[in-house]
Write a protein that holds these residues in place. Structure first.
Motif, mmCIF file in Angstrom:
data_model
loop_
_atom_site.group_PDB
_atom_site.id
_atom_site.type_symbol
_atom_site.label_atom_id
_atom_site.label_comp_id
_atom_site.label_asym_id
_atom_site.label_seq_id
_atom_site.Cartn_x
_atom_site.Cartn_y
_atom_site.Cartn_z
ATOM 1 N N ALA A 62 -10.578 -2.143 -0.109
ATOM 2 C CA ALA A 62 -9.554 -2.589 0.823
ATOM 3 C C ALA A 62 -9.373 -2.618 2.108
ATOM 4 O O ALA A 62 -9.341 -3.548 2.256
ATOM 5 N N LYS A 113 -0.987 6.217 4.184
ATOM 6 C CA LYS A 113 0.346 5.601 3.464
ATOM 7 C C LYS A 113 1.365 5.583 3.678
ATOM 8 O O LYS A 113 2.074 6.321 3.815
ATOM 9 N N GLN A 142 -3.451 2.367 2.893
ATOM 10 C CA GLN A 142 -4.275 1.756 3.513
ATOM 11 C C GLN A 142 -5.514 2.614 4.685
ATOM 12 O O GLN A 142 -5.586 4.069 4.241
#
Length: 121
Positions: free
Chosen positions: A50, A98, A106
């Motif tokens: 990420a 999320k 995220q």
């Protein structure tokens, strides 16, 4: 919003600020303290995918300096191995969430109040 997990260490000032921020807005989250629940490699891999290993690795902390990691000039695998062995090397807090509009989780790293306001209101 949905499932939010805040990772860190209870005594860390940045983690405490993030928890106060979320609590003050009545945002429900799960807290994972790395001193009690060790980070596993799949979680670390999720974070790295990420945000990147260099965003995640806290090169300003005392643990990084004590271990002499700068001098070791580690590659990505070496950095990940170091963080798994020593979660204090990870910049805190790590917040995984999320948004309902997104298909993927995220990840936020570090305490950035303006970013938290953007995401959580």
């Amino acid at each position: 919003m949905q499932t939010i997990t805040l990772y860190g260490i209870k005594t860390c000032g940045s983690v405490q600020k993030a928890r106060r921020f979320l609590d003050s807005r009545a945002v429900a989250y799960k807290f994972v303290d790395w001193k009690n629940t060790p980070l596993d490699s799949s979680e670390l891999e999720c974070f790295v995918q990420a945000v990147g290993v260099d965003t995640l690795l806290n090169t300003k902390g005392t643990t990084y300096k004590k271990l002499g990691l700068k001098e070791q000039n580690l590659d990505e695998q070496g950095k990940k191995h170091a963080m798994l062995a020593n979660p204090l090397l990870i910049k805190r807090p790590v917040i995984v969430y999320k948004p309902s509009s997104a298909s993927a989780m995220q990840v936020l790293v570090g305490f950035d109040e303006s970013r938290l306001v953007e995401v959580f209101g």
